[in-house]
Design a protein around this motif. Sequence first.
Motif, PDB file in Angstrom:
ATOM      1  N   GLU A   2       0.751  -1.189   0.008  1.00 53.44           N
ATOM      2  CA  GLU A   2       0.070  -0.082   0.023  1.00 53.44           C
ATOM      3  C   GLU A   2       0.804   1.344  -0.065  1.00 53.44           C
ATOM      4  OE1 GLU A   2      -3.606   0.304  -0.148  1.00 53.44           O
ATOM      5  OE2 GLU A   2      -3.169  -2.104  -0.619  1.00 53.44           O
ATOM      6  N   GLN A  27      -4.624   8.547  -2.489  1.00 53.76           N
ATOM      7  CA  GLN A  27      -3.348   8.784  -2.958  1.00 53.76           C
ATOM      8  C   GLN A  27      -2.521   9.435  -1.789  1.00 53.76           C
ATOM      9  OE1 GLN A  27      -3.885  11.226  -6.385  1.00 53.76           O
ATOM     10  NE2 GLN A  27      -4.881   9.437  -7.702  1.00 53.76           N
ATOM     11  N   TYR A  54       8.948   2.603 -13.482  1.00 59.17           N
ATOM     12  CA  TYR A  54       8.113   3.589 -14.384  1.00 59.17           C
ATOM     13  C   TYR A  54       7.705   4.910 -13.836  1.00 59.17           C
ATOM     14  CZ  TYR A  54       4.524   5.233 -17.900  1.00 59.17           C
ATOM     15  OH  TYR A  54       3.856   5.832 -18.395  1.00 59.17           O
ATOM     16  N   LYS A  56       5.841   7.835 -14.196  1.00 60.13           N
ATOM     17  CA  LYS A  56       4.644   8.157 -15.072  1.00 60.13           C
ATOM     18  C   LYS A  56       4.687   9.440 -15.354  1.00 60.13           C
ATOM     19  CE  LYS A  56       0.611   6.972 -13.156  1.00 60.13           C
ATOM     20  NZ  LYS A  56      -0.618   6.349 -12.255  1.00 60.13           N
ATOM     21  N   TYR A  78       5.434   4.548 -10.489  1.00 63.02           N
ATOM     22  CA  TYR A  78       4.770   3.362 -10.563  1.00 63.02           C
ATOM     23  C   TYR A  78       5.576   1.962 -10.883  1.00 63.02           C
ATOM     24  CZ  TYR A  78       0.961   0.208 -12.151  1.00 63.02           C
ATOM     25  OH  TYR A  78      -0.215  -1.072 -12.011  1.00 63.02           O
ATOM     26  N   SER A  79       5.084   0.911 -10.037  1.00 62.60           N
ATOM     27  CA  SER A  79       5.867  -0.417 -10.155  1.00 62.60           C
ATOM     28  C   SER A  79       5.043  -1.246 -11.006  1.00 62.60           C
ATOM     29  CB  SER A  79       6.195  -0.777  -8.730  1.00 62.60           C
ATOM     30  OG  SER A  79       6.593  -2.172  -9.139  1.00 62.60           O
ATOM     31  N   MET A  80       5.510  -1.612 -12.341  1.00 61.30           N
ATOM     32  CA  MET A  80       4.755  -2.460 -13.399  1.00 61.30           C
ATOM     33  C   MET A  80       4.807  -3.906 -12.539  1.00 61.30           C
ATOM     34  SD  MET A  80       5.361  -1.343 -17.097  1.00 61.30           S
ATOM     35  CE  MET A  80       6.006   0.276 -17.265  1.00 61.30           C
ATOM     36  N   ARG A  81       5.973  -4.128 -11.842  1.00 61.00           N
ATOM     37  CA  ARG A  81       5.903  -5.630 -11.053  1.00 61.00           C
ATOM     38  C   ARG A  81       4.941  -5.662  -9.946  1.00 61.00           C
ATOM     39  NH1 ARG A  81      11.782  -7.090  -9.422  1.00 61.00           N
ATOM     40  NH2 ARG A  81      12.055  -7.336 -11.811  1.00 61.00           N
ATOM     41  N   HIS A  82       4.803  -4.658  -9.030  1.00 57.18           N
ATOM     42  CA  HIS A  82       4.002  -4.899  -7.956  1.00 57.18           C
ATOM     43  C   HIS A  82       2.897  -4.062  -8.067  1.00 57.18           C
ATOM     44  CE1 HIS A  82       7.617  -6.584  -6.056  1.00 57.18           C
ATOM     45  NE2 HIS A  82       8.415  -5.696  -6.339  1.00 57.18           N
ATOM     46  N   ARG A  83       2.719  -3.315  -8.983  1.00 60.24           N
ATOM     47  CA  ARG A  83       1.286  -2.673  -9.289  1.00 60.24           C
ATOM     48  C   ARG A  83       1.099  -1.672  -8.015  1.00 60.24           C
ATOM     49  NH1 ARG A  83      -2.325  -7.344 -11.774  1.00 60.24           N
ATOM     50  NH2 ARG A  83      -1.049  -7.624 -13.675  1.00 60.24           N
ATOM     51  N   HIS A  84       2.174  -0.811  -7.804  1.00 55.79           N
ATOM     52  CA  HIS A  84       1.693  -0.132  -6.846  1.00 55.79           C
ATOM     53  C   HIS A  84       2.225   1.375  -6.814  1.00 55.79           C
ATOM     54  CE1 HIS A  84       5.442  -1.773  -4.650  1.00 55.79           C
ATOM     55  NE2 HIS A  84       6.000  -0.879  -5.391  1.00 55.79           N
ATOM     56  N   MET A  85       1.892   2.473  -6.487  1.00 56.93           N
ATOM     57  CA  MET A  85       2.092   3.853  -7.006  1.00 56.93           C
ATOM     58  C   MET A  85       2.581   4.539  -5.821  1.00 56.93           C
ATOM     59  SD  MET A  85      -0.379   6.568  -8.609  1.00 56.93           S
ATOM     60  CE  MET A  85      -0.095   8.070  -8.182  1.00 56.93           C
TER      61      MET A  85
END
Length: 178
Positions: A2, A27, A54, A56, A78-85
């Motif tokens: 999170e 956010q 990434y 963004k 953003y982390s594409m691997r973990h899908r968190h921001m």
Amino acid sequence: MEPKEIAELIKDRYPAEVKEITEFRGQTSVVVKKDRIKEIMKYLHSTPELYFDYLKDLCGVDYANKKDNRFEVVYHLYSMRHRHMIRIKAEVDEDDCNIDSVTDIWAGANWHERECYDMYGIAFNGHPDLRRILMPEDWEGHPLRKDYPLKADLGEMEWKGYKEVIETAEKNKQYEVR
């Protein structure tokens, strides 16, 4: 992970650098001092459990007469691997209007930093090609600063190329089809 947990990891690792952690509508933002921004960003990019691969967005904000430090550079990661921001905000003072570049961490930061430089006048130390990207090279001032004049007739302050464009447009009116 999170965003609030990520913010706490940053605060634990860089307690002297983190000024504030805020949350609004799900956010999370971490406000940091600019001095170690590159180190913080490398940590966020290289730590396996975070892996922010990434960038963004990177943009500037002008808080003229509203905050002690007039500007902020805002990074949306953003982390594409973990899908968190996470959102990182670095404060930049008007009298020392520069911050370290992150182009060696995320190549995509190149154009974002150039735009921020062009529109706000925030210089990025170590940037490989820091020059205007939207405005002509001979443009004076930074159009997104709150103190930039809004009046159209600037007299001697008017961009010299503007007069040439107007003259050419007038001359070419004879070719318009009605």
